[in-house]
Design a protein around this motif. Structure first.
Motif, PDB file in Angstrom:
ATOM      1  N   LEU A 132      16.039   8.166  -5.811  1.00  0.00           N
ATOM      2  CA  LEU A 132      15.767   9.344  -4.982  1.00  0.00           C
ATOM      3  C   LEU A 132      14.887  10.325  -5.739  1.00  0.00           C
ATOM      4  O   LEU A 132      14.023  10.976  -5.161  1.00  0.00           O
ATOM      5  CB  LEU A 132      17.073  10.015  -4.565  1.00  0.00           C
ATOM      6  N   ALA A 133      15.087  10.421  -7.047  1.00  0.00           N
ATOM      7  CA  ALA A 133      14.288  11.332  -7.864  1.00  0.00           C
ATOM      8  C   ALA A 133      12.823  10.888  -7.904  1.00  0.00           C
ATOM      9  O   ALA A 133      11.916  11.709  -7.894  1.00  0.00           O
ATOM     10  CB  ALA A 133      14.846  11.410  -9.280  1.00  0.00           C
ATOM     11  N   VAL A 134      12.605   9.579  -7.949  1.00  0.00           N
ATOM     12  CA  VAL A 134      11.229   9.085  -8.005  1.00  0.00           C
ATOM     13  C   VAL A 134      10.516   9.342  -6.683  1.00  0.00           C
ATOM     14  O   VAL A 134       9.318   9.581  -6.645  1.00  0.00           O
ATOM     15  CB  VAL A 134      11.205   7.582  -8.365  1.00  0.00           C
ATOM     16  N   ASP A 135      11.273   9.340  -5.593  1.00  0.00           N
ATOM     17  CA  ASP A 135      10.710   9.620  -4.277  1.00  0.00           C
ATOM     18  C   ASP A 135       9.726   8.537  -3.832  1.00  0.00           C
ATOM     19  O   ASP A 135       8.515   8.749  -3.767  1.00  0.00           O
ATOM     20  CB  ASP A 135      10.010  10.987  -4.289  1.00  0.00           C
ATOM     21  N   PHE A 136      10.234   7.365  -3.541  1.00  0.00           N
ATOM     22  CA  PHE A 136       9.403   6.249  -3.095  1.00  0.00           C
ATOM     23  C   PHE A 136       8.971   6.416  -1.635  1.00  0.00           C
ATOM     24  O   PHE A 136       9.568   7.182  -0.888  1.00  0.00           O
ATOM     25  CB  PHE A 136      10.196   4.948  -3.228  1.00  0.00           C
ATOM     26  N   ASP A 137       7.935   5.660  -1.263  1.00  0.00           N
ATOM     27  CA  ASP A 137       7.505   5.624   0.141  1.00  0.00           C
ATOM     28  C   ASP A 137       8.366   4.661   0.943  1.00  0.00           C
ATOM     29  O   ASP A 137       8.388   4.695   2.161  1.00  0.00           O
ATOM     30  CB  ASP A 137       6.053   5.138   0.250  1.00  0.00           C
ATOM     31  N   TRP A 187      13.029  -0.358  -6.202  1.00  0.00           N
ATOM     32  CA  TRP A 187      13.693  -1.618  -6.524  1.00  0.00           C
ATOM     33  C   TRP A 187      14.848  -1.771  -5.542  1.00  0.00           C
ATOM     34  O   TRP A 187      15.216  -0.803  -4.875  1.00  0.00           O
ATOM     35  CB  TRP A 187      14.160  -1.587  -7.975  1.00  0.00           C
ATOM     36  N   GLU A 228       0.837  -1.200   0.000  1.00  0.00           N
ATOM     37  CA  GLU A 228       0.000   0.000   0.000  1.00  0.00           C
ATOM     38  C   GLU A 228       0.867   1.242   0.000  1.00  0.00           C
ATOM     39  O   GLU A 228       0.442   2.312   0.380  1.00  0.00           O
ATOM     40  CB  GLU A 228      -0.959  -0.015   1.198  1.00  0.00           C
ATOM     41  N   MET A 229       2.124   1.067  -0.364  1.00  0.00           N
ATOM     42  CA  MET A 229       2.963   2.243  -0.619  1.00  0.00           C
ATOM     43  C   MET A 229       3.866   1.919  -1.799  1.00  0.00           C
ATOM     44  O   MET A 229       4.019   0.767  -2.177  1.00  0.00           O
ATOM     45  CB  MET A 229       3.751   2.641   0.626  1.00  0.00           C
ATOM     46  N   SER A 230       4.432   2.969  -2.365  1.00  0.00           N
ATOM     47  CA  SER A 230       5.317   2.721  -3.508  1.00  0.00           C
ATOM     48  C   SER A 230       6.658   2.242  -2.979  1.00  0.00           C
ATOM     49  O   SER A 230       7.173   2.768  -1.996  1.00  0.00           O
ATOM     50  CB  SER A 230       5.470   3.992  -4.332  1.00  0.00           C
ATOM     51  N   ILE A 231       7.194   1.216  -3.615  1.00  0.00           N
ATOM     52  CA  ILE A 231       8.400   0.566  -3.111  1.00  0.00           C
ATOM     53  C   ILE A 231       9.485   0.613  -4.172  1.00  0.00           C
ATOM     54  O   ILE A 231       9.235   0.331  -5.345  1.00  0.00           O
ATOM     55  CB  ILE A 231       8.075  -0.886  -2.720  1.00  0.00           C
ATOM     56  N   PHE A 268      17.741  16.246 -12.003  1.00  0.00           N
ATOM     57  CA  PHE A 268      18.099  15.768 -10.662  1.00  0.00           C
ATOM     58  C   PHE A 268      19.200  14.709 -10.757  1.00  0.00           C
ATOM     59  O   PHE A 268      20.185  14.745 -10.026  1.00  0.00           O
ATOM     60  CB  PHE A 268      16.861  15.187  -9.974  1.00  0.00           C
ATOM     61  N   ARG A 287      15.341  11.150   4.568  1.00  0.00           N
ATOM     62  CA  ARG A 287      13.992  10.722   4.213  1.00  0.00           C
ATOM     63  C   ARG A 287      13.369   9.823   5.254  1.00  0.00           C
ATOM     64  O   ARG A 287      12.244   9.354   5.074  1.00  0.00           O
ATOM     65  CB  ARG A 287      14.024   9.943   2.907  1.00  0.00           C
TER      66      ARG A 287
END
Lengths: 215, 267
Positions: free
Chosen positions: A137-142, A70, A65-68, A105, A168
């Motif tokens: 880091l640019a994608v900003d995952f949860d 790789w 339920e969060m972006s993960i 970035f 983060r």
């Protein structure tokens, strides 16, 4: 939130099924920083790949339920025939991020200069991991999955990657796989030991290290 | 300015947007990886089927084989070869598609099916563009224009859908350990050429044989495409419902097989 529900994984090795994970349960929330300790071959990398969705469990479920991210620390996420810049564009498009911003970035963070226009197969492993880290880091995952360290690359850069990840910790979760106590102590607030295909959680870091040393 | 964080996908509209992003990114990536940015680049995507179809059609034209019913031979062979090119390119690339693209699955948003879908869309688009250029050329040179261009395009899309279902099955078999599926697929696609309906029409055969031939799904596609091109000049036999049933069944089985294959994909 990320939840693993009785996750099993086996691989077929010379005609026989080798069970690597035998019913792993775990819950990870935003802001958690969990270290996963385990001996070589305990299945740490396999667990990371399953959490990331690179591979799929034979039984059990993984609820994301969060972006993960790789698993960071492998070059695996990059396509070797594409240039660094094309890889960045591709990942930005997948996650619906503004392409130019992401490119800017990564150029600044990974410090690859002219190499951004060259195919990734010409990169050193340090350059690959720098680009992969910058991109994540640019994608900003949860939730960030960090495999044994983003320490590939030079020491100064490892320090920067570490800083960014530390910064983060409040808003993103971190799962760090390692057999180094020092790394886990620096990054994590709790730890678990992967042993015999199961994950044993310890609230207290010292307790986890004691259990790990006793293996 | 730093863009806001990405969110997980709880709603349908959001997951549709994610799907759209992923497919778009995969298509762009496939084009970069396959054709590069230099030289003629993307042009090859269209030129390749055009050269092949053009040569086959020209050979038949020079050999001067007349066609029953007095159909113009050049467009006939172009319409024989381009759908077959689509059939072959979708199916033969499927057996290695998943393992060759292992790095993609490092991104949880990219599902196995997305990779195969992106390929099918790309192949179909390439063949549609090549065929449009071709038929425009034929029209300008000979004055024969397609009666129903949309029908021809629809026929190619139906071919792509049917082959997509078969590609799903082939890709799943490849993952499930049948590594020599590749060795069977290549000769099978060549052997399927005479049976596919590319070089014959159903009305050329006696009635009892027609019934047998019409079991083959691709025959319906060829008949439909030719009907759309020539109009009602000779008898055509096809049943789009029968074809639709094939598409539905192959794609459903393919998706089930892909699901079964998923835990066995090693990266």
């Amino acid at each position: 939130m990320l939840r693993l529900d009785g996750v099993w994984k086996s691989y077929r090795v010379r005609g026989r099924d080798k069970e690597v994970l035998r019913g792993v349960d775990a819950t990870v929330r935003k802001g958690d920083a969990i270290g996963i300790l385990g001996r070589n071959g305990a299945g740490k990398s396999t667990l990371m790949r399953l959490i990331a969705g690179v591979e799929h469990p034979n039984a059990g479920r993984i609820h994301r339920e969060m972006s993960i991210s790789w698993p960071l620390g492998y070059g695996g996420a990059l396509h070797s025939n594409l240039s660094g810049a094309d890889n960045v564009r591709f990942v930005a498009r997948i996650y619906g991020r503004p392409v130019d911003w992401t490119l800017g970035f990564c150029e600044e963070f990974a410090e690859l200069g002219e190499h951004m226009r060259m195919p990734v197969r010409t990169y050193s492993s340090g350059m690959q991991s720098r680009l992969a880290l910058a991109l994540s880091l640019a994608v900003d995952f949860d939730c960030y999955l960090v495999d044994e360290m983003v320490a590939a690359g030079d020491a100064r850069f490892a320090g920067r990657g570490r800083e960014e990840l530390m910064a983060r910790r409040g808003r993103a979760a971190l799962i760090l796989v390692s057999h180094s106590e020092e790394l886990v102590r620096n990054f994590c607030t709790s730890a678990a030991v992967l042993q015999d295909g199961k994950l044993h959680f310890h609230e207290d870091l010292d307790q986890a290290f004691a259990a790990y040393r006793a293996l | 300015m730093r863009p806001g964080p990405i969110l997980p996908e709880p709603s349908l509209s959001r997951s549709l947007r994610v799907q759209f992003n992923v497919l778009g990114a995969l298509i762009m990536r496939e084009m970069h990886a396959r054709f590069g940015r230099e030289n003629l680049g993307y042009v090859w995507l269209f030129v390749e089927p055009m050269i092949l179809a053009g040569c086959v059609a020209t050979l038949h034209h020079i050999a001067g084989h007349g066609l029953p019913g007095g159909l113009a031979p050049f467009p006939f062979y172009v319409l024989s070869y381009t759908p077959y090119y689509l059939l072959r390119s979708i199916v033969t690339r499927a057996s290695t598609a998943l393992e060759a693209n292992a790095p993609l699955f490092y991104h949880a948003r990219v599902r196995l099916h997305d990779v195969l879908m992106a390929r099918t869309i790309l192949e179909c688009a390439a063949v549609l563009v090549a065929l449009s250029i071709f038929l425009t050329g034929v029209g300008i040179v000979t004055g024969n224009w397609p009666r129903d261009p949309l029908g021809i395009a629809m026929g190619l899309v139906l071919m792509a859908l049917l082959m997509h279902g078969i590609a799903l099955l082939v890709a799943s078999l490849g993952v499930l350990g049948a590594h020599n599926v590749d060795r069977i697929v290549h000769p099978a696609t060549y052997l399927s050429l005479p049976a596919s309906g590319a070089f014959f029409m159903v009305w050329w055969f006696p009635a009892e044989m027609q019934q047998m031939i019409l079991w083959i799904p691709t025959v319906h596609i060829y008949e439909f495409v030719r009907h759309s091109y020539y109009g009602d000049v000779v008898p055509f036999h096809y049943d789009l419902l029968y074809l639709g049933a094939w598409i539905l069944v192959t794609n459903t089985l393919g998706l089930v097989a892909l699901r079964a294959a998923r835990p066995h994909l090693e990266t």
